[in-house]
Write a protein that holds these residues in place. Structure first.
Motif: not given
Length: 507
Positions: A207-214, A110-114, A27-29, A117-119
């Motif tokens: 990038e907001a949702a992915l950034s929040h999770a990461m 629970k975060a939809n990382l896939v 996930i970090l990669e 990340s596609l966005m």
């Protein structure tokens, strides 16, 4: 100072309390490929990494990067580096006081990382824009406050304050409309300190949702309880020097069960007589701290034998020589066979970070008890307000702020760690059932009550076989405790001989 440096010019620390696992490294990669370095690594002046060990590993071994962005702190000694390492593990995420590695992992799952990340397109690893933290810009704090009202987290603010005191500057991460994705505590702290501008790294809305999770949810498991085992043992016995002229709760609950410590003056004639009639004239103060109770009881004619392995000197640091002198004096009394009317363990068990260690304390104290001796134990309850606060968040700007920088650890229920900006200190908050189980192992009769934010136990009639079975290992532990200078107490042989003589057994 923030710089782009060769990746081999910084080195991981050997004591980092986070454990990496393959899934979260994957996930970090993904995070680095999609977002780049939004936040830098943090290292001390000698290049020892304080925060960002896993990002360093992924950047080097998976992405093949030759350079990484690093914020260098001032030179620090080993104790400060260990402490700030823990602080970074909390301070880079927008955490609340109740957040633990476990519930962060659940939230990440629970975060939809896939989908998130596609966005976002992969970033060019060769382009300098990959190192986004190098391109922050100053923004008016007032503008950011206006855009983020109602989002404050006092605990995150406290963590930001802690890092700022170590002269660590960390940017805030925002979307184009100034909504904070990471760093709400840093913004809150800046607003309260009337700082005019703060550095901001802008990310896109996509990038907001992915950034929040990461940036807020991705956390490797803490391994503080094994990596910092000895450090927690002696740091957790640091006690504030408070001018107190009354006995603690553990010394009065049998005579004044509903009284606060300050309301029971043992030096008045009636209270003195009541105390001695109830507890006797020959007692043990096990874990005597600043010897407050020892001196008070001696002043009314009670013969007190204290034991304190971590005696603090005037500087607030452990005085090893005085600690060992107290331990030797204690063992001489044990060896003499002196009979004790009461044994007290007051507040000590709050400071013992591991259940196996607490059982050893219970075993040794049981070995001090004769047929008529009673053991009185008292410790902060899991209903204590400090313990309960760890299960709650708090919010609000320009209100009276909480000063908590404590958080819960997952290795046992009721464990918190605080003061880690200086010297990490563990506190254990006990449930009545835990207290009962601890002492029932060595006593036939155990009465437990929960009152005035304390759990209290009265124990009678030891299980001699159980005590003798465990006593040697308990003594090997307690009388060879570690000290900050790397040495040990070194009184194991003396302790075993003293208890063998007392009990008439071969351990």
């Amino acid at each position: 100072m923030l710089k782009l440096v060769p990746i081999d010019s910084v080195k991981p620390s050997t004591y980092n309390p986070r454990k990496a696992d393959i899934e979260r490294l994957d996930i970090l990669e993904l995070s680095l490929r999609k977002l780049g370095f939004v936040l830098p690594l943090f290292a001390d002046a000698n290049g020892e990494i304080l925060s960002g060990h896993q990002r360093h590993l992924v950047a080097k071994e998976r992405l093949g990067l030759t350079h990484v962005p690093v914020f260098f702190t001032e030179k620090m000694d080993i104790a400060d580096r260990k402490a700030i390492n823990i602080a970074f593990n909390r301070g880079t995420n927008d955490l609340n006081i109740s957040d633990t590695p476990t519930n962060m992992t659940e939230a990440l799952a629970k975060a939809n990382l896939v989908e998130s990340s596609l966005m976002v397109k992969d970033r060019d690893l060769e382009d300098r824009s990959f190192y986004r933290c190098l391109n922050s810009r100053p923004v008016l704090v007032s503008e950011l406050v206006d855009a983020n009202r109602g989002c404050w987290i006092n605990y995150a603010r406290n963590m930001a304050r802690m890092l700022k005191r170590k002269k660590v500057d960390m940017a805030v991460v925002c979307t184009p409309d100034n909504k904070v994705v990471n760093g709400i505590g840093r913004l809150q702290y800046a607003a309260e300190k009337s700082i005019e501008r703060i550095e901001v790294i802008y990310i896109s809305h996509a990038e907001a949702a992915l950034s929040h999770a990461m940036l807020n949810l991705l956390s490797m498991d803490f391994d503080i309880h094994t990596r910092y085992e000895d450090l927690l043992r002696y740091n957790s016995f640091r006690r504030a020097r408070r001018a107190r002229s009354s006995l603690g709760q553990g010394f009065i609950f049998a005579v004044a069960p509903n009284s606060r410590s300050k309301d029971f003056d043992v030096e008045t004639d009636s209270n003195s007589k009541l105390w001695k009639r109830t507890y006797g004239r020959n007692v043990v103060d096990f874990g005597a701290g600043h010897l407050t109770e020892t001196y008070l009881l001696r002043s009314i004619g009670v013969n007190v034998t204290p034991f304190e392995p971590y005696r603090l000197g005037e500087s607030g640091n452990i005085n090893k020589d005085e600690s060992i002198d107290l331990a030797i004096g204690f063992l001489e009394q044990v060896r003499s066979g002196k009979k004790f009317d009461s044994v007290f363990i007051s507040s000590v068990l709050n400071s013992v970070p591991f259940v196996a260690d607490r059982r050893k304390v219970a075993c040794i104290c049981a070995a001090l008890c004769g047929p008529k001796t009673r053991l009185y134990a008292c410790a902060s309850s899991s209903t204590d307000s400090t313990s309960l606060n760890v299960t709650k968040g708090s919010d609000g700007l320009a209100q009276r702020q909480s000063t908590y920088a404590t958080f819960g650890l997952d290795y046992e229920d009721g464990i918190t760690i605080g003061d880690f900006q200086e010297k990490p200190k563990v506190q254990k908050y006990h449930s009545p059932s835990e207290f009962y189980a601890l002492f029932k192992h060595y006593f036939q009769t155990v009465r437990v009550e929960d009152s005035l934010n304390n759990v209290r136990a009265t124990c009678m009639t030891i299980d001699f076989k159980a005590v003798v079975k465990d006593l040697k290992s308990a003594l090997e532990f307690e009388f060879n405790l570690p000290y900050p200078d790397g040495s040990k107490m070194g009184l194991t042989t003396m302790a075993i001989e003293a208890f063998e003589k007392r009990l008439g057994v071969k351990l």
